[in-house]
Design a protein around this motif. Structure first.
Motif, short mmCIF file in Angstrom:
data_model
loop_
_atom_site.label_atom_id
_atom_site.label_comp_id
_atom_site.label_asym_id
_atom_site.label_seq_id
_atom_site.Cartn_x
_atom_site.Cartn_y
_atom_site.Cartn_z
N PRO A 193 0.82 -1.22 0.00
CA PRO A 193 0.00 0.00 0.00
C PRO A 193 0.86 1.27 0.00
CG PRO A 193 -0.78 -1.56 1.65
CD PRO A 193 0.53 -2.09 1.15
N GLY A 194 0.50 2.19 -0.89
CA GLY A 194 1.17 3.48 -0.93
C GLY A 194 2.47 3.52 -1.70
N LEU A 195 2.95 2.36 -2.19
CA LEU A 195 4.25 2.35 -2.87
C LEU A 195 4.20 3.13 -4.18
CD1 LEU A 195 7.17 1.41 -3.05
CD2 LEU A 195 6.36 -0.70 -4.14
N LEU A 196 3.13 2.98 -4.96
CA LEU A 196 3.09 3.68 -6.24
C LEU A 196 3.02 5.19 -6.05
CD1 LEU A 196 3.12 3.45 -9.25
CD2 LEU A 196 0.65 3.10 -9.24
N GLU A 197 2.28 5.65 -5.05
CA GLU A 197 2.25 7.08 -4.77
C GLU A 197 3.65 7.60 -4.44
OE1 GLU A 197 0.13 4.89 -3.69
OE2 GLU A 197 -1.91 5.69 -3.61
N ARG A 198 4.40 6.79 -3.72
CA ARG A 198 5.75 7.20 -3.36
C ARG A 198 6.68 7.16 -4.59
NH1 ARG A 198 7.71 8.07 1.77
NH2 ARG A 198 5.91 7.04 2.72
N VAL A 199 6.45 6.22 -5.51
CA VAL A 199 7.23 6.19 -6.75
C VAL A 199 7.08 7.51 -7.50
CG1 VAL A 199 7.39 5.13 -9.05
CG2 VAL A 199 7.14 3.68 -7.03
N VAL A 200 5.84 7.97 -7.60
CA VAL A 200 5.58 9.24 -8.30
C VAL A 200 6.21 10.39 -7.54
CG1 VAL A 200 3.76 10.84 -9.01
CG2 VAL A 200 3.48 8.38 -9.40
N ALA A 201 6.13 10.37 -6.22
CA ALA A 201 6.68 11.47 -5.42
C ALA A 201 8.20 11.49 -5.46
CB ALA A 201 6.20 11.34 -3.97
N GLU A 202 8.84 10.31 -5.44
CA GLU A 202 10.30 10.24 -5.37
C GLU A 202 10.95 10.27 -6.75
OE1 GLU A 202 12.09 10.32 -2.67
OE2 GLU A 202 10.46 10.15 -1.19
N GLY A 203 10.20 9.89 -7.78
CA GLY A 203 10.75 9.91 -9.13
C GLY A 203 11.37 8.62 -9.61
N SER A 204 11.42 7.61 -8.75
CA SER A 204 11.94 6.30 -9.17
C SER A 204 11.44 5.24 -8.21
CB SER A 204 13.47 6.28 -9.21
OG SER A 204 14.01 6.18 -7.90
N LEU A 205 11.40 4.00 -8.70
CA LEU A 205 10.97 2.89 -7.86
C LEU A 205 12.00 2.61 -6.78
CD1 LEU A 205 9.13 0.53 -7.16
CD2 LEU A 205 10.18 -0.77 -9.05
N CYS A 206 13.27 2.67 -7.14
CA CYS A 206 14.34 2.42 -6.17
C CYS A 206 14.26 3.40 -5.01
CB CYS A 206 15.69 2.54 -6.87
SG CYS A 206 17.11 2.25 -5.79
N ALA A 207 14.13 4.68 -5.31
CA ALA A 207 14.04 5.70 -4.25
C ALA A 207 12.79 5.53 -3.43
CB ALA A 207 14.09 7.09 -4.88
N ALA A 208 11.70 5.12 -4.07
CA ALA A 208 10.44 4.92 -3.35
C ALA A 208 10.55 3.78 -2.34
CB ALA A 208 9.31 4.65 -4.33
N VAL A 209 11.17 2.68 -2.75
CA VAL A 209 11.35 1.54 -1.84
C VAL A 209 12.21 1.95 -0.65
CG1 VAL A 209 12.45 -0.73 -1.62
CG2 VAL A 209 10.99 -0.23 -3.59
N TYR A 210 13.29 2.65 -0.94
CA TYR A 210 14.21 3.12 0.11
C TYR A 210 13.47 4.01 1.09
CZ TYR A 210 18.51 5.17 2.05
OH TYR A 210 19.53 5.59 2.88
N ALA A 211 12.70 4.97 0.56
CA ALA A 211 11.98 5.92 1.42
C ALA A 211 10.87 5.23 2.21
CB ALA A 211 11.39 7.05 0.57
N GLN A 212 10.19 4.26 1.58
CA GLN A 212 9.09 3.60 2.27
C GLN A 212 9.60 2.74 3.42
OE1 GLN A 212 5.66 3.23 0.21
NE2 GLN A 212 4.94 1.30 1.02
N ARG A 213 10.74 2.13 3.25
CA ARG A 213 11.33 1.35 4.36
C ARG A 213 11.67 2.27 5.53
NH1 ARG A 213 13.48 -3.81 4.11
NH2 ARG A 213 15.11 -3.12 5.54
N LEU A 214 12.26 3.41 5.23
CA LEU A 214 12.59 4.35 6.30
C LEU A 214 11.33 4.85 6.99
CD1 LEU A 214 15.45 6.53 4.76
CD2 LEU A 214 15.64 4.64 6.39
N ALA A 215 10.29 5.14 6.20
CA ALA A 215 9.04 5.63 6.78
C ALA A 215 8.40 4.59 7.68
CB ALA A 215 8.07 6.03 5.66
#
Length: 476
Positions: A193-215
């Motif tokens: 949940p929320g990963l795709l929104e973070r992909v759009v916000a971060e600009g890449s899937l890699c950055a989104a995964v990294y940020a979501q783990r931290l969050a």
């Protein structure tokens, strides 16, 4: 058995027991739980092996939420919370075994410079994955804005952003091993949940995964497989604690009592294998097909919400004596790529390396004693592969051979101290694309029925956190 209750919960799995607990917390006076089998807890139950009561199903809970810790506090067993050995998990790929990349979600890497990621991929595969860091995100921004959401599969996002090799070597072993699903049809929003929104916000899937783990509170250095918690004595002690608390609250719990028919009214009438009962409120806490069977008898429209059965899984436990296992050569466990054709198991958990309470209990018997758990049954398996329907003898023999191949340690039948096989049919909900929409439509239809609710993994999703949180939300 009393004949009338304020509320009857149909099903004594973890969702049913939690539902009964929630009802009593809400002030519902006379509550009963009816379980069709001879024991409660469902997947959160124990099995006796080598003089040890080990988990027969779920062995941990995700630490991304406070839901389970709060429940443990309510039940008075918060002091039993433990953390696993942080050694981390491994992958078995066609090229061999290696540590699983860190900072991942569903196997999707959050660091393309990590040693484990580089080791897993070919030079071409790594170069393709790194395109994710620069590739425009416009397509997914447009998809996200579509009415009803993008309805994207895990595979679609991964292949588009990072390429086929990342899907095949990193994502598929996790999705098939943990979720018993096919990433081609697994709904992204349901499992992440929320990963795709973070992909759009971060600009890449890699950055989104990294940020979501931290969050989610997971450290960047945290090893895969370690973002979970457990209980000393196993997760089956959660079921034991729930049953004890329900008894204190005068909740009636009956096993070997199946509900054969439900007639709605004031009150509702239930036909059971133990006789006729009535209740002011009914909570259906069964698997999906059973729930639909009961509800469709009251309204045939419920039949269209019948879920597809999940993949049957066979879980083989081996207690073995071997000194070389003490080194935990594959960390706390392994996920096996479906591309590896000479190993039938989809996963191995070195339970005595992962959990100190198991290690200590077995070491008291023999310092070289270990518990290995191997699981069989993928949705993508070809006919003839070992799985839910295989005979115990074949599963145990294959588990010993697979354990040897996975760990790199020569294991012999004489090393086996004890063994056991448990089977779970449809243990995990098959969260295909459109699953959330079907669940929403089912719940809208159910809301038409007075004082009838439904809970369970087939509605809530995978894992204790999802199931317990959904029970609390539904019955609050």
């Amino acid at each position: 058995m009393s004949k009338h209750f304020d509320a009857i919960v149909i099903g004594g799995g973890i969702s049913g027991l939690t539902a009964a607990w929630q009802l009593r917390k809400n002030g519902t006076a006379r509550v009963a739980v009816l379980e069709a089998t001879n024991h409660c807890g469902g997947c959160v139950s124990g099995q006796s092996i080598a003089g040890l009561t080990a988990d027969a199903g779920a062995e941990s809970y995700a630490t991304r939420s406070a839901v389970i810790p709060e429940l443990l506090t309510e039940l008075g067993i918060a002091d039993k919370r433990i953390e696993p050995n942080p050694a981390g998990a491994w992958l078995v790929l066609p090229e061999g075994a290696q540590p699983m990349p860190r900072t991942g979600i569903l196997g999707i890497p959050g660091d393309l410079e990590a040693e484990e990621t580089i080791q897993a991929l070919s030079a071409e595969g790594l170069q393709r994955a790194r395109e994710d860091l620069e590739k425009p995100i416009d397509h997914w921004r447009e998809r996200l804005a579509q009415p009803g959401g993008p309805q994207a599969s895990v595979a679609e996002l991964v292949v588009d952003r990072m390429g086929q090799e990342v899907l095949d070597l990193l994502v598929t072993p996790v999705v098939s091993g943990v979720h018993a699903a096919d990433p081609q049809t697994l709904d992204l929003e349901t499992v992440a949940p929320g990963l795709l929104e973070r992909v759009v916000a971060e600009g890449s899937l890699c950055a989104a995964v990294y940020a979501q783990r931290l969050a989610a509170g997971q450290t960047v250095s945290g090893k895969p497989g370690s973002a979970v918690g457990g209980l000393a004595g196993g997760m089956n002690t959660l079921t034991t604690a729930l049953l004890a608390k329900l008894a204190e609250q005068d909740v009636v719990v009956h096993t070997d009592v199946a509900v054969t028919a439900l007639e709605l009214g004031q009150p509702h009438r239930l036909s059971t294998t133990g006789g006729q009962l009535t209740a002011e409120r009914v909570v259906v806490a069964t698997d999906g097909p059973t729930a639909v069977d009961l509800l469709a008898a009251t309204d045939a429209e419920f039949e269209k919400y019948r879920p597809e059965p999940g993949t049957g899984v066979a879980l083989v436990s081996l207690v073995v004596d071997h000194p070389e296992l003490a080194a935990a050569p594959r960390g706390t466990g392994v996920l096996v790529s479906p591309l590896v054709k000479d190993i039938d198991a989809k996963a191995l958990t070195h339970a005595s390396a992962k959990w100190a309470w198991i290690r200590d209990a077995l070491a008291a018997q023999n310092p070289d004693r270990h518990l290995l758990r191997l699981s069989y049954g993928r949705i993508s398996d070809e006919p003839g592969r070992l799985g839910y329907g295989s005979e115990d003898e074949k599963l145990i023999a294959a588990a010993l051979n697979d354990a040897a191949a996975i760990t790199g340690i020569e294991l012999q039948p004489a090393d086996i101290v004890d063994s056991g096989v448990v089977r779970w049919l449809g243990a995990l909900p098959f969260a295909t694309i459109g699953h959330r929409e079907r669940v929403s439509a089912f719940r809208k239809k159910l809301a038409e029925l007075p004082r009838v609710d439904a809970v369970g993994a087939w509605l809530a999703g995978t894992g204790l956190v999802a199931v317990v949180a959904d029970v609390q939300k539904t019955l609050s």
